[in-house]
Scaffold this motif. Sequence first.
Motif, PDB file in Angstrom:
ATOM      1  N   ARG A 265      11.376 -10.978  10.159  1.00  0.00           N
ATOM      2  CA  ARG A 265      10.997  -9.626  10.249  1.00  0.00           C
ATOM      3  C   ARG A 265       9.861  -9.246   9.368  1.00  0.00           C
ATOM      4  O   ARG A 265       8.919  -8.490   9.833  1.00  0.00           O
ATOM      5  CB  ARG A 265      12.365  -8.708   9.962  1.00  0.00           C
ATOM      6  CG  ARG A 265      12.866  -8.179  11.175  1.00  0.00           C
ATOM      7  CD  ARG A 265      14.166  -7.429  10.975  1.00  0.00           C
ATOM      8  NE  ARG A 265      15.171  -7.561   9.905  1.00  0.00           N
ATOM      9  CZ  ARG A 265      15.357  -7.284   8.769  1.00  0.00           C
ATOM     10  NH1 ARG A 265      14.360  -6.240   8.110  1.00  0.00           N
ATOM     11  NH2 ARG A 265      16.264  -7.701   8.013  1.00  0.00           N
ATOM     12  N   LYS A 266       9.630  -9.854   8.105  1.00  0.00           N
ATOM     13  CA  LYS A 266       8.505  -9.631   7.336  1.00  0.00           C
ATOM     14  C   LYS A 266       7.443 -10.231   7.914  1.00  0.00           C
ATOM     15  O   LYS A 266       6.137  -9.667   8.071  1.00  0.00           O
ATOM     16  CB  LYS A 266       8.991 -10.025   6.065  1.00  0.00           C
ATOM     17  CG  LYS A 266       8.042  -9.709   4.841  1.00  0.00           C
ATOM     18  CD  LYS A 266       8.359 -10.265   3.558  1.00  0.00           C
ATOM     19  CE  LYS A 266       6.988 -10.077   2.666  1.00  0.00           C
ATOM     20  NZ  LYS A 266       7.295 -11.050   1.483  1.00  0.00           N
TER      21      LYS A 266
ATOM     22  N   HIS B  85       6.125  -7.995  10.564  1.00  0.00           N
ATOM     23  CA  HIS B  85       5.772  -6.812  10.240  1.00  0.00           C
ATOM     24  C   HIS B  85       4.276  -6.902   9.732  1.00  0.00           C
ATOM     25  O   HIS B  85       3.330  -6.030   9.923  1.00  0.00           O
ATOM     26  CB  HIS B  85       6.643  -6.207   8.925  1.00  0.00           C
ATOM     27  CG  HIS B  85       6.444  -5.063   8.674  1.00  0.00           C
ATOM     28  ND1 HIS B  85       6.005  -3.617   9.162  1.00  0.00           N
ATOM     29  CD2 HIS B  85       5.755  -4.625   7.200  1.00  0.00           C
ATOM     30  CE1 HIS B  85       5.646  -2.914   8.436  1.00  0.00           C
ATOM     31  NE2 HIS B  85       5.506  -3.278   7.096  1.00  0.00           N
ATOM     32  N   GLU B  86       3.999  -8.074   8.877  1.00  0.00           N
ATOM     33  CA  GLU B  86       2.954  -8.083   8.229  1.00  0.00           C
ATOM     34  C   GLU B  86       1.748  -8.584   9.500  1.00  0.00           C
ATOM     35  O   GLU B  86       0.714  -7.898   9.300  1.00  0.00           O
ATOM     36  CB  GLU B  86       2.791  -9.166   7.282  1.00  0.00           C
ATOM     37  CG  GLU B  86       3.512  -8.632   5.807  1.00  0.00           C
ATOM     38  CD  GLU B  86       3.882  -9.707   4.870  1.00  0.00           C
ATOM     39  OE1 GLU B  86       3.517 -10.869   5.215  1.00  0.00           O
ATOM     40  OE2 GLU B  86       4.315  -9.167   3.732  1.00  0.00           O
TER      41      GLU B  86
ATOM     42  N   GLU C 257      12.082  -6.294  -1.407  1.00  0.00           N
ATOM     43  CA  GLU C 257      12.418  -7.606  -1.032  1.00  0.00           C
ATOM     44  C   GLU C 257      13.308  -8.597  -1.805  1.00  0.00           C
ATOM     45  O   GLU C 257      13.668  -9.657  -1.205  1.00  0.00           O
ATOM     46  CB  GLU C 257      10.874  -8.228  -1.025  1.00  0.00           C
ATOM     47  CG  GLU C 257       9.973  -7.916   0.116  1.00  0.00           C
ATOM     48  CD  GLU C 257       8.633  -8.347  -0.128  1.00  0.00           C
ATOM     49  OE1 GLU C 257       8.331  -9.201  -0.773  1.00  0.00           O
ATOM     50  OE2 GLU C 257       7.717  -7.848   0.685  1.00  0.00           O
TER      51      GLU C 257
ATOM     52  N   ASN D  64      18.398  -7.496   4.392  1.00  0.00           N
ATOM     53  CA  ASN D  64      17.186  -8.016   4.052  1.00  0.00           C
ATOM     54  C   ASN D  64      17.239  -9.223   2.996  1.00  0.00           C
ATOM     55  O   ASN D  64      15.926  -9.650   2.470  1.00  0.00           O
ATOM     56  CB  ASN D  64      16.193  -6.856   3.264  1.00  0.00           C
ATOM     57  CG  ASN D  64      15.951  -5.850   4.246  1.00  0.00           C
ATOM     58  OD1 ASN D  64      16.050  -5.855   5.374  1.00  0.00           O
ATOM     59  ND2 ASN D  64      16.225  -4.485   3.618  1.00  0.00           N
ATOM     60  N   SER D  65      18.107  -9.765   3.187  1.00  0.00           N
ATOM     61  CA  SER D  65      18.218 -11.238   2.433  1.00  0.00           C
ATOM     62  C   SER D  65      17.704 -11.329   1.103  1.00  0.00           C
ATOM     63  O   SER D  65      16.921 -12.008   0.524  1.00  0.00           O
ATOM     64  CB  SER D  65      17.512 -12.355   3.103  1.00  0.00           C
ATOM     65  OG  SER D  65      17.756 -12.264   4.445  1.00  0.00           O
TER      66      SER D  65
ATOM     67  N   GLY E  73      15.964 -14.032  10.130  1.00  0.00           N
ATOM     68  CA  GLY E  73      16.289 -12.697   9.461  1.00  0.00           C
ATOM     69  C   GLY E  73      15.115 -11.872   8.894  1.00  0.00           C
ATOM     70  O   GLY E  73      14.249 -11.627   9.377  1.00  0.00           O
ATOM     71  N   ALA E  74      15.416 -11.540   7.683  1.00  0.00           N
ATOM     72  CA  ALA E  74      14.475 -10.545   6.910  1.00  0.00           C
ATOM     73  C   ALA E  74      13.016 -11.177   6.887  1.00  0.00           C
ATOM     74  O   ALA E  74      11.874 -10.573   6.872  1.00  0.00           O
ATOM     75  CB  ALA E  74      15.119 -10.319   5.465  1.00  0.00           C
ATOM     76  N   GLU E  75      12.901 -12.707   6.492  1.00  0.00           N
ATOM     77  CA  GLU E  75      11.712 -13.360   6.556  1.00  0.00           C
ATOM     78  C   GLU E  75      10.979 -13.294   7.813  1.00  0.00           C
ATOM     79  O   GLU E  75       9.593 -13.017   7.962  1.00  0.00           O
ATOM     80  CB  GLU E  75      11.880 -15.028   6.204  1.00  0.00           C
ATOM     81  CG  GLU E  75      11.980 -15.096   4.657  1.00  0.00           C
ATOM     82  CD  GLU E  75      12.176 -16.619   4.537  1.00  0.00           C
ATOM     83  OE1 GLU E  75      12.658 -17.357   5.090  1.00  0.00           O
ATOM     84  OE2 GLU E  75      11.657 -16.901   3.441  1.00  0.00           O
TER      85      GLU E  75
ATOM     86  N   HIS F 173      12.214  -2.100   5.127  1.00  0.00           N
ATOM     87  CA  HIS F 173      11.718  -3.351   4.710  1.00  0.00           C
ATOM     88  C   HIS F 173      10.425  -3.932   5.454  1.00  0.00           C
ATOM     89  O   HIS F 173       9.539  -4.178   4.880  1.00  0.00           O
ATOM     90  CB  HIS F 173      12.883  -4.425   4.721  1.00  0.00           C
ATOM     91  CG  HIS F 173      12.403  -5.900   4.393  1.00  0.00           C
ATOM     92  ND1 HIS F 173      12.330  -6.690   5.627  1.00  0.00           N
ATOM     93  CD2 HIS F 173      12.501  -6.595   3.315  1.00  0.00           C
ATOM     94  CE1 HIS F 173      11.932  -7.745   4.854  1.00  0.00           C
ATOM     95  NE2 HIS F 173      12.063  -7.944   3.632  1.00  0.00           N
ATOM     96  N   SER F 174      10.776  -3.946   6.857  1.00  0.00           N
ATOM     97  CA  SER F 174       9.486  -4.292   7.812  1.00  0.00           C
ATOM     98  C   SER F 174       9.823  -3.599   8.980  1.00  0.00           C
ATOM     99  O   SER F 174       9.297  -2.394   9.208  1.00  0.00           O
ATOM    100  CB  SER F 174       9.854  -5.917   7.819  1.00  0.00           C
ATOM    101  OG  SER F 174      11.196  -6.406   8.167  1.00  0.00           O
TER     102      SER F 174
END
Lengths: 442, 341, 220
Positions: free
Chosen positions: A272-273, A276-277, C79, C151-152, A268-270, C107-108
């Motif tokens: 994607r993060k 992205h990074e 975040e 985004n959890s 999920g968001a992790e 978010h990303s």
Amino acid sequence: MSLFIPEAFIGSIKGTIAISASWLVINSYLSSKNKETGPVHLFILILWFMLLFIAGTFIEFDAFYKDQIRRVSAYMFGLLLITAIFSSGWSLKREFRLFYIFLIMLLYGPDVMSLSFFLKDLSAMRQNFTGAYIAGITGFLSGLSLLFFEKKIRSGLSPYLSLTGLFFSLSAIKLLLGGTGGYAELSLIPAVQRGLMKFFHDLVHQLFVFFMVPDHPLLKTTVWNFIGLIFGEAFTMIATLCILVIPPLVIVLRLLKRPEEVPEGLKGAERRKYIHEFMLLNRKRAFPIFLFALMVSFFWFFKAESGPGLYIPQPVPVVEEEGFVIIKLKEPGRELGDGNIHKFILRKDEKTYRFFIFKRPDGKFSVCLDACEICPPEGYGQARQHLICIYCNTPIPFNTVGEPGGCNPIPVGYIMTEKEIKIEVEEILKKWRLVHSGVSRE
Amino acid sequence: MRGPLKIDKVIKLRRLMVWAWLIYYLTWSTWSKEAFAGFVSGLGRNIIWQVLFVAFIMLLGIEMIYKFRQRIKKAPFFAFLWFILPAGMIVFLTGFFLSASMRMDTRILTGKEDIFQIPWSQKRFGVMDVKPSIKERFLDIEQESPSPVFTREPVVLLTDFKDTYRVGVFPPQRIDGTFFHILNFNIAPSIEIRDSSGRVVMKGDLALQILPAGNIDYVILEGLPYRITMKLLPSREIKRGDITAKEYDLNDRFYEIKVFRVKNPQEAGTLITEGDSRYPLKFDGYSLNVTGHTYWVLLEVVRDKGVYVIGAGLILVILGILVRFILLPWWLREIRRLTRD
Amino acid sequence: MIKVRGLKKVYPSAVALRGVDMDIQDNEWLSIMGPSGSGKSTLLNILGGLDYPTEGSVSYDGKEITTMKEDELAVFRRENIGFIFQQSYLIPYLTALENVMLAQYFHSIVDEKEAAEALKRVGLSHRLHHRPSELSGGEQQRVCIARALINSPKVLLADEPTGNLDRENTRVILELLGELHSNEGFTIVLVTHDPYVAGWGKRLLTMEDGRIIKDESFHS
């Protein structure tokens, strides 16, 4: 008498900025690995360059060695570029600070020596020792002032530098600021171009030998039109651009891609993060490489616009004296040993014979016809590292001028005395018969 | 217990060799002689170079096979497509090596109705005809590159006394595994020299390089102390301002002839007479006549097994590049798109 | 854990918070009730880093947010915190899916599959490509929940999330929140004046005149 010679200032500040900038870039790279260099390293570096500068100033090098030193500079650039391209696949387990210090020493050693030759020549030419050296030292100190901004620059730069980015940045600095004696020596690039072009030419030539394609237009055919296209200026220029620009661009494109693998467990968001990074970092790292490609393209365009830049002197008429042509080594306005080609023209029996005298970087004089055995006798022009056949664009390395065969100009025997070069007229006539006959038919 | 072959080490060695080669090339092309030509001729003669080159090809092959094995586990079909390019490169390099080390070639100067022999096979060939394809009329304009004098490629008809073959400039003609092509070609004026009593002392065709028009070429007469230079003369000169155009008509061709007396073939000699070929040239009691002309041909004859391998390698490389950089990415994109849908 | 200490907020014309102290445990569902003007929305805004307090501190797992700069706070918000408001604030010309993807983008990066999955979880798999105007109020609010949770975040801050909905839709939304809360384990801080809505939480704070006057826990 002026106390300040601007050329000396420019030459010296340019060199010092190049060294300081390289040092800063390397330090920015190393700081992201917590391996910053310290004042001791800087001291070693400055000491090394001072020693080289002093050696260049006080030891008398002859023209041959001076030229070799200048060539090391271009050679280092080529090597750096290749390292940069190949390094995109490397991952270093350990970083050695001294390796990078050594790299700067090697990269700019020849430049610093050339700078000392340049200042020495300048002070001799203008008969103004004080002016040249005051300007030189001012330039040196101004260039060093860049180091005061180290902390600011380091933290700003470090996210942009991967190992490949570091090598490309060093290449860019070298390309922009390498060499001495004003900005005309942006021409490090043509030196590399010639080398690459030569390789390309040789490879195609060898394929032609394999497939029995006639290399030169001994016969006008449709096939030759295609071959002529490949050996033409336009094609080699484009090939050169491709060779120089495609590898960095491929690296940039690769860096702009998404990561192929994401660590397991990220969702999920992790996830994607992470992506992205990853992409953000790589985009930053791609930037200096892209900048390098842009810079090379710019210089290439500049060069393509200005043409091949060959030096083609007008032939000087000479006359026969008792069966010989006698040419003085030094005459007002002309010195045969200055490293440029000197063309001469002899008229005999309503025919003209062009030949040239050239002092090679290794110090040997070569007397050759301004023609080879293969091409129509259009003659040769002089580029930085090569003579170039005007007809087929084949580059001839300076130190092979005077050797017979192939695309080389046909050598002519001569007698050398202290003050002059004597060439037998018969020898010129005899050798001219080899011109554009394609083969020897004895 | 000894472990399996440490393939990683071999790969590192391969990389090292690529580096060594690059550095060698850069060094030698920057500082020394013709790097590539030197490399090829070294490959032909020098056993150390040959061993190094073969080792290089083998190491390259080992790495490719190693990578291929890794890929074949994941996706066999794509692994085969991927393998085309590296396989092509290896085949190409192998062909390069075979050709450089085993090629046999020779050059044969010949003309119509000549018979010659190939040195390595002792096979004899006869020249049945030479088709010059030279334009009959052409203009040569000053300050321009030499005007084309050929309407198309010249052709030689050869016979091995069983079949006849047409040999042109390119592509080469293959006869019994040996390649023939024309490397050089030109006019051979036929001359006849008589002494004061009218006896023919010399007769023959001179293989001269007098085309493109304006070229001067020479021949040294065997047994006579003379050098003869010849040049094609224009049938007409047209002047417009500073520029002169010369018209050549080969149906009515004539030559400028100069005769030099020489003591030895090395010297230029002293001019004793000159004239044009429409009239007999008299010198020292001799009389020189141009009686006609024929054509001479320089054939290059090559026997090279490696060239097939090079050709195959080149085709594979081109195919591999197309597959690797166009077909495969497109394919994978499509697969990804389809699986997403 | 969120720690709030001595929180005060003074506007030129009024005093909104007069010293609030509280702790919110991880995975807690906290409801805040109180009459209009009691400071509950101000408290929520400061908790979410949308506003700065005049005095006092708010820390998330020991990380103080009231001293963060604007850009740091923005990163922290994106975040760690999800928001739902009474108004949906959906972009009217984007579809439900695109509205959720927009939150991913800030978010990303966007991931269409994941966004569609999130909408499916709130029961809108058949409404992916509809614009907000084509959705009912309850559906819009469900899109908002999907957007807030995409985004959890560790904390979901909801300000009158059902204020515009009828009882049936309110129940549906709260059930959904309850399900997601127990599955994904984020903290909920929900501000409402509706006792029915507040009753869904495990703990209830009652505010009046900028102070907490009652703190009750329910054990179901």
